[in-house]
Design a protein around this motif. Structure first.
Motif, mmCIF file in Angstrom:
data_model
loop_
_atom_site.group_PDB
_atom_site.id
_atom_site.type_symbol
_atom_site.label_atom_id
_atom_site.label_comp_id
_atom_site.label_asym_id
_atom_site.label_seq_id
_atom_site.Cartn_x
_atom_site.Cartn_y
_atom_site.Cartn_z
ATOM 1 N N PRO A 230 -6.242 -9.030 -7.929
ATOM 2 C CA PRO A 230 -4.839 -9.373 -7.668
ATOM 3 C C PRO A 230 -3.870 -8.279 -8.101
ATOM 4 N N MET A 231 -4.165 -7.620 -9.247
ATOM 5 C CA MET A 231 -3.255 -6.582 -9.721
ATOM 6 C C MET A 231 -3.193 -5.413 -8.741
ATOM 7 N N LEU A 232 -4.359 -4.960 -8.268
ATOM 8 C CA LEU A 232 -4.366 -3.857 -7.309
ATOM 9 C C LEU A 232 -3.676 -4.233 -6.012
ATOM 10 N N TRP A 233 -3.923 -5.441 -5.543
ATOM 11 C CA TRP A 233 -3.293 -5.879 -4.291
ATOM 12 C C TRP A 233 -1.775 -5.851 -4.421
ATOM 13 N N MET A 234 -1.255 -6.370 -5.527
ATOM 14 C CA MET A 234 0.196 -6.378 -5.719
ATOM 15 C C MET A 234 0.733 -4.961 -5.887
ATOM 16 N N ALA A 235 0.026 -4.127 -6.677
ATOM 17 C CA ALA A 235 0.528 -2.777 -6.948
ATOM 18 C C ALA A 235 0.533 -1.902 -5.700
ATOM 19 N N LEU A 236 -0.453 -2.089 -4.841
ATOM 20 C CA LEU A 236 -0.565 -1.228 -3.666
ATOM 21 C C LEU A 236 0.202 -1.753 -2.458
ATOM 22 N N SER A 237 0.644 -3.000 -2.528
ATOM 23 C CA SER A 237 1.324 -3.579 -1.369
ATOM 24 C C SER A 237 2.821 -3.747 -1.550
ATOM 25 N N ASP A 238 3.304 -3.693 -2.816
ATOM 26 C CA ASP A 238 4.737 -3.960 -3.006
ATOM 27 C C ASP A 238 5.600 -2.716 -2.872
ATOM 28 N N GLY A 239 4.967 -1.533 -2.760
ATOM 29 C CA GLY A 239 5.739 -0.315 -2.550
ATOM 30 C C GLY A 239 6.460 0.207 -3.777
ATOM 31 N N ASP A 240 6.210 -0.364 -4.950
ATOM 32 C CA ASP A 240 6.882 0.064 -6.175
ATOM 33 C C ASP A 240 6.121 1.245 -6.770
ATOM 34 N N PRO A 241 6.725 2.430 -6.831
ATOM 35 C CA PRO A 241 6.011 3.594 -7.374
ATOM 36 C C PRO A 241 5.648 3.422 -8.846
ATOM 37 N N ALA A 242 6.421 2.631 -9.581
ATOM 38 C CA ALA A 242 6.101 2.397 -10.986
ATOM 39 C C ALA A 242 4.780 1.656 -11.116
ATOM 40 N N HIS A 243 4.514 0.739 -10.190
ATOM 41 C CA HIS A 243 3.247 0.007 -10.218
ATOM 42 C C HIS A 243 2.082 0.924 -9.853
ATOM 43 N N ARG A 244 2.303 1.846 -8.937
ATOM 44 C CA ARG A 244 1.256 2.823 -8.595
ATOM 45 C C ARG A 244 0.944 3.694 -9.817
ATOM 46 N N ALA A 245 1.986 4.125 -10.515
ATOM 47 C CA ALA A 245 1.783 4.952 -11.706
ATOM 48 C C ALA A 245 1.061 4.157 -12.799
ATOM 49 N N TYR A 246 1.377 2.870 -12.896
ATOM 50 C CA TYR A 246 0.701 1.993 -13.859
ATOM 51 C C TYR A 246 -0.798 1.948 -13.589
ATOM 52 N N VAL A 247 -1.167 1.793 -12.323
ATOM 53 C CA VAL A 247 -2.583 1.736 -11.939
ATOM 54 C C VAL A 247 -3.281 3.042 -12.286
ATOM 55 N N ASP A 248 -2.680 4.163 -11.940
ATOM 56 C CA ASP A 248 -3.296 5.462 -12.201
ATOM 57 C C ASP A 248 -3.494 5.690 -13.694
ATOM 58 N N ASP A 249 -2.478 5.372 -14.480
ATOM 59 C CA ASP A 249 -2.565 5.618 -15.919
ATOM 60 C C ASP A 249 -3.603 4.708 -16.568
ATOM 61 N N LEU A 250 -3.594 3.427 -16.195
ATOM 62 C CA LEU A 250 -4.507 2.471 -16.820
ATOM 63 C C LEU A 250 -5.957 2.728 -16.442
ATOM 64 N N LEU A 251 -6.215 2.963 -15.170
ATOM 65 C CA LEU A 251 -7.596 3.065 -14.703
ATOM 66 C C LEU A 251 -8.217 4.437 -14.917
ATOM 67 N N PHE A 252 -7.394 5.461 -15.109
ATOM 68 C CA PHE A 252 -7.951 6.810 -15.228
ATOM 69 C C PHE A 252 -7.599 7.450 -16.573
ATOM 70 N N ARG A 253 -6.324 7.668 -16.830
ATOM 71 C CA ARG A 253 -5.957 8.389 -18.057
ATOM 72 C C ARG A 253 -6.341 7.608 -19.310
ATOM 73 N N GLN A 254 -6.121 6.304 -19.308
ATOM 74 C CA GLN A 254 -6.381 5.516 -20.506
ATOM 75 C C GLN A 254 -7.847 5.117 -20.657
ATOM 76 N N THR A 255 -8.691 5.471 -19.715
ATOM 77 C CA THR A 255 -10.118 5.143 -19.822
ATOM 78 C C THR A 255 -10.940 6.426 -19.866
ATOM 79 N N ALA A 256 -11.226 6.989 -18.689
ATOM 80 C CA ALA A 256 -12.095 8.167 -18.640
ATOM 81 C C ALA A 256 -11.485 9.355 -19.382
ATOM 82 N N THR A 257 -10.213 9.652 -19.143
ATOM 83 C CA THR A 257 -9.588 10.801 -19.806
ATOM 84 C C THR A 257 -9.488 10.578 -21.309
ATOM 85 N N ARG A 258 -9.142 9.371 -21.707
ATOM 86 C CA ARG A 258 -9.016 9.060 -23.133
ATOM 87 C C ARG A 258 -10.349 9.276 -23.859
#
Length: 575
Positions: A230-258
């Motif tokens: 549900p989170m990805l569906w909302m973030a990728l469909s609502d057009g909000d760039p802040a939500h896109r940035a949230y997804v990128d940071d949470l799924l990549f920078r805060q996991t694999a990069t961290r």
């Protein structure tokens, strides 16, 4: 049927666990570093109704998945008091972890072995300390322990495919509470090797019938998908760039990069050996005596001992390979180590050397607390002055030192009375005195400063009831404890950026707006020339109030500085 002795010991352990873990709930507010952040996020979720995209102030908070925040919100819905609710998830998770450890130990060996395993976990200093804090770690420890329990019911006590799938599902829930929730699944690696080498004690069928094993992966992904889908569906469909940035940071920078390129909490590779040796006392005192029975279990190819022990080793290795390390990272491995020790603890605790080691630890701890308390009451030693300065405590506030002295006297008296021959009872008494004294006597006295509650009350009293207070270079506890109309200018922005935005905002209504500013090097000159009013010290930081009409013209728009960027980086590292 359990014996009368085992039944009595079970209830004594249950009472001790509840006493140690629950004492003090409702007597303090959230403390840094993590508690105010998590409670603030959960509180904003509750107030806004946005449960999918967490916020810290006006900014999205992408450091952690949301499950723990949901649990905090559920606790508040139950009791409607944040001072009580914020510690309930940790309490319930810790009690659940103890039950799972006991029950798996009981099923693998005996009821008594299960009791010893749970007792070893409870009495470890780090477990009780973390269980009495509103951090994510007790919750993720529970989910990882539940996952290992499910795998153990299948791999060691089965076949039991439903428990295997339940364990994989629990691992998925662990991932959406903290990314490392999958760690229990590492047990499948030594299991495969042990199956290949024909070890004793493995009950599950050999890895054939791939469909049933694959359903474990499905269960794991379904649990993650309950939130991620549900989170990805909302973030990728609502057009909000802040939500896109949230997804990128949470799924990549805060996991694999961290993990692969940690930018904070860097420690040497051997760091966790010290954590086990010190933070897992008194349980870790027994480890030298366990090497021999573990070696014998290896010779006998006993998977019941070596599957949890090998998983413990893999968890420690996993975190050791990352440069970024914190002591609580390996806490999920504690129940696994206790389960590997469980069948031998009853015999070990009959040994004179083990009892003497436990007695010595309790006596030294008691004498140390007593000496520290008496020294602070009799004079002003360096450690007292340092604590008072760092905590903003008024000189002559001796309640903490009386409590330390009383706790030390109680533990010392118990040691002298019980002697080494009753070392188990002594450890139980030490654990009860230590954590009940902390929850009832010490934490409430430190709470006003540690939570910033007293500071924010003083801010409101100085600003006036109707004045809007703008927070500059703020911490989460400041916004959480703020009273009356409050404004903030972003958390991740540098102090200079927040100052510039704050001055512009306050200047629009100088009669009804004031700035509450953390004194940092980048702002020191402007604060001095503006005649900033000192408010107080909290969490080792100094704070001031600034009236916008007193800010010099050349301080209305400060250029960015290296000091300001360094302050922002330090704030992010804490987050």
């Amino acid at each position: 049927m359990p014996s009368t002795r085992d039944s009595r010991d079970f209830w004594l352990l249950a009472i001790l666990a509840l006493l140690v873990l629950a004492t003090g709930i409702g007597l303090r507010d959230p403390w840094p570093a993590d508690e105010p952040r998590f409670v603030l996020v959960a509180k904003q979720m509750w107030e806004s109704g946005d449960w999918w995209f967490p916020h810290r102030g006006q900014e999205l908070y992408s450091d952690k998945p949301p499950l723990f925040f949901w649990l905090l919100g559920a606790s508040y819905a139950l009791v409607r008091n944040w001072t009580v609710a914020f510690l309930l998830p940790s309490l319930l998770a810790a009690l659940g972890t103890l039950w799972l450890t006991f029950d798996l130990g009981r099923r693998l060996w005996s009821r008594r072995a299960g009791l010893w395993a749970a007792a070893a976990v409870l009495c470890a200093f780090q477990f009780a300390y973390q269980a009495k804090r509103a951090q994510i770690d007790p919750t993720v420890v529970f989910f990882i322990t539940l996952a290992f329990y499910g795998l153990g019911r299948h791999l060691l006590l089965g076949p039991h495919w439903r428990w295997f799938w339940a364990g994989c599902f629990a691992a998925g829930l662990g991932v959406i509470s903290k990314g490392v929730g999958f760690l229990a699944l590492l047990a499948l690696l030594p299991y495969a090797w042990m199956r290949w080498r024909d070890w004793q004690g493995l009950s599950a069928p050999a890895p054939r019938g791939a469909g049933r094993w694959a359903l474990g992966a499905v269960a794991f992904l379904v649990a993650i998908g309950l939130w991620l889908g549900p989170m990805l569906w909302m973030a990728l469909s609502d057009g909000d760039p802040a939500h896109r940035a949230y997804v990128d940071d949470l799924l990549f920078r805060q996991t694999a990069t961290r993990y692969a390129d940690a930018w904070h909490h860097t420690q040497p590779a051997w760091y966790f050996a010290r954590v086990v040796a010190v933070s897992w006392l008194p349980f870790s005192l027994l480890l030298p005596w366990l090497f021999k029975p573990w070696r014998e279990a290896w010779r006998m190819r006993d998977a019941r001992v070596w599957l949890p022990l090998a998983t413990f080793v893999l968890v420690v290795l996993f975190f050791s390979m990352s440069a970024g390390k914190r002591d609580m990272y390996i806490l999920p491995a504690l129940p696994m180590l206790a389960l590997a020790a469980a069948p031998f603890l009853d015999g070990l605790l009959e040994r004179r050397g083990v009892r003497r080691a436990l007695f010595t630890l309790a006596l030294l701890l008691g004498l140390g607390l007593l000496a520290a308390g008496v020294a602070a009451l009799a004079g002003e030693p360096r450690f007292e002055l340092k604590l008072e300065a760092g905590r903003g405590m008024p000189a002559g506030q001796d309640g903490v030192w009386w409590a330390l002295a009383a706790m030390g006297a109680a533990i010392t008296g118990a040691a002298l009375w019980l002697q080494p021959r009753r070392a188990v009872a002594l450890v139980a008494a030490m654990t009860a005195v230590l954590w009940c004294g902390w929850g009832l006597a010490i934490a409430p006295q430190l709470d006003g400063e540690s939570s910033s509650r007293d500071l924010m009350r003083e801010v409101r009293a100085l600003a006036g009831p109707g004045t809007e207070v703008g927070l500059v270079a703020w911490r989460e506890q400041n916004l959480l404890q703020a009273r009356g109309p409050t404004m903030e200018f972003g958390f991740k922005r540098t102090p200079v950026q927040q100052w510039n935005a704050g001055v512009a905002w306050a200047s629009q209504a100088p009669g009804t707006r004031v700035l509450f500013v953390r004194e940092v090097d980048a702002l020191a000159d402007c604060l001095q020339r503006a005649g900033a009013r000192h408010v107080g010290v909290a969490n080792r930081r100094t704070w001031s109030l600034v009236r916008p009409d007193a800010v010099p013209a050349d301080c209305h728009r400060l250029p960015e500085s290296a000091d300001s960027q360094k302050e922002a980086a330090a704030a992010q590292a804490e987050g």
